[in-house]
Design a protein around this motif. Structure first.
Motif, short mmCIF file in Angstrom:
data_model
loop_
_atom_site.label_atom_id
_atom_site.label_comp_id
_atom_site.label_asym_id
_atom_site.label_seq_id
_atom_site.Cartn_x
_atom_site.Cartn_y
_atom_site.Cartn_z
N GLY A 181 -1.14 13.38 7.75
CA GLY A 181 -1.61 12.75 6.64
C GLY A 181 -2.22 11.31 6.86
N ARG A 182 -2.49 10.19 6.21
CA ARG A 182 -2.94 9.11 6.43
C ARG A 182 -2.51 8.35 7.57
N VAL A 183 -0.85 8.40 7.58
CA VAL A 183 0.02 7.98 8.60
C VAL A 183 0.07 9.02 9.59
N CYS A 184 -0.33 8.96 10.79
CA CYS A 184 -0.20 10.33 11.62
C CYS A 184 -0.02 9.92 13.01
N GLY A 185 0.32 10.89 13.88
CA GLY A 185 0.97 10.40 15.06
C GLY A 185 2.27 11.37 15.38
N THR A 186 2.86 10.89 16.56
CA THR A 186 4.04 11.40 16.95
C THR A 186 5.24 10.19 17.20
N ILE B 24 0.87 -1.30 -0.19
CA ILE B 24 0.36 -0.24 0.27
C ILE B 24 0.75 1.18 0.01
N PRO B 25 1.03 1.83 -1.23
CA PRO B 25 1.63 3.18 -1.20
C PRO B 25 0.95 4.44 -0.52
N LEU B 26 1.66 5.09 0.34
CA LEU B 26 1.21 6.30 0.80
C LEU B 26 1.99 7.38 1.01
N ARG B 27 1.48 8.60 1.11
CA ARG B 27 2.34 9.95 1.32
C ARG B 27 2.04 10.63 2.39
N SER B 28 3.18 10.94 3.25
CA SER B 28 2.83 11.80 4.44
C SER B 28 3.90 12.77 4.67
N ALA B 29 3.36 13.70 5.44
CA ALA B 29 4.52 14.87 5.75
C ALA B 29 4.76 14.66 7.27
N VAL B 30 6.26 14.81 7.30
CA VAL B 30 6.77 14.74 8.68
C VAL B 30 7.67 16.18 9.20
N GLU B 31 7.08 16.59 10.33
CA GLU B 31 7.82 17.96 10.92
C GLU B 31 8.60 17.29 12.15
#
Length: 159
Positions: free
Chosen positions: A84-89, A61-68
Motif C-alpha cells: 500500500g502507501r506504506v510499503c516494505g518489509t 495522516i490516516p493511511l490504510r495498508s495491508a500486511v502479510e
C-alpha cells in the motif's frame, strides 16, 4: 532501497517474546502509528496470514495498508511485508541470550520514495531519519510490551 537494523536485550525467553509479537491483537500496542489491525480471512497467524492495518503517520495522516506474514519460524522469526502507501518489509528475530532473556533484532527494508516531494525529502535525509525513528520506536515499544506481558524487567527479574 533503505535498510535499518536494531538489536536489543529483552527480559523474556524467545518463546514468550515470540508469542506476544505473533498475536495480531497486540499490534496496536507496539507497532508505530498503527491504530487498528484486523485479519483478512484465515489463517490469522503464521505464514500467509494477512491483515488490514490502519496507520496514522505523525498522528495526523490516516493511511490504510495491508500486511502479510511472509516469513515465519516458530519462536525464532516473523517477517512482515507491507503493501500500500506504506510499503516494505519488517523482520523480527528472537534469539536466546541466557536464562529468561533473548535478543530482539528488528530489521526494515523499504523502497526509495516516489513523487517529487518524497524524493526531495529522501535527498535531504528526512525519509531515512523518519524510517529509522519509526523502527526504533516500534522496537522499543515491543521490548517494553513483551517484558510487561512476561512479567519481568530487562534483566529478567520478576517485576
Amino acid at each position: 532501497m533503505g535498510h535499518i537494523r536494531f538489536a536489543s536485550d529483552v527480559g523474556a525467553p524467545p518463546d514468550a517474546a515470540f508469542a506476544y509479537a505473533a498475536d495480531f491483537q497486540h499490534g496496536p500496542q507496539w507497532m508505530f502509528g498503527v491504530t487498528d489491525v484486523a485479519p483478512l480471512g484465515d489463517p490469522d497467524q503464521g505464514l500467509g496470514a494477512a491483515f488490514a492495518v490502519k496507520v496514522r503517520l505523525f498522528r495526523v495522516i490516516p493511511l490504510r495498508s495491508a500486511v502479510e506474514i511472509t516469513e515465519y519460524r516458530r519462536n525464532a522469526v516473523i517477517g512482515y511485508t507491507l503493501r500500500g502507501r506504506v510499503c516494505g518489509t519488517v523482520t523480527l528475530r528472537f534469539d536466546p541470550l541466557g536464562y529468561e532473556r533473548s535478543v530482539l533484532t528488528s530489521e526494515a527494508d523499504y523502497p526509495p520514495p516516489r513523487g517529487m516531494f518524497a524524493r526531495l525529502c529522501h535527498r535531504l535525509g528526512l525519509a531515512d531519519a523518519a524510517a529509522r525513528s519509526a523502527l526504533r520506536a516500534t522496537e522499543s515499544r515491543l521490548r517494553r510490551e513483551i517484558e510487561a506481558f512476561h512479567g519481568t524487567d530487562l534483566v529478567g527479574r520478576i517485576a
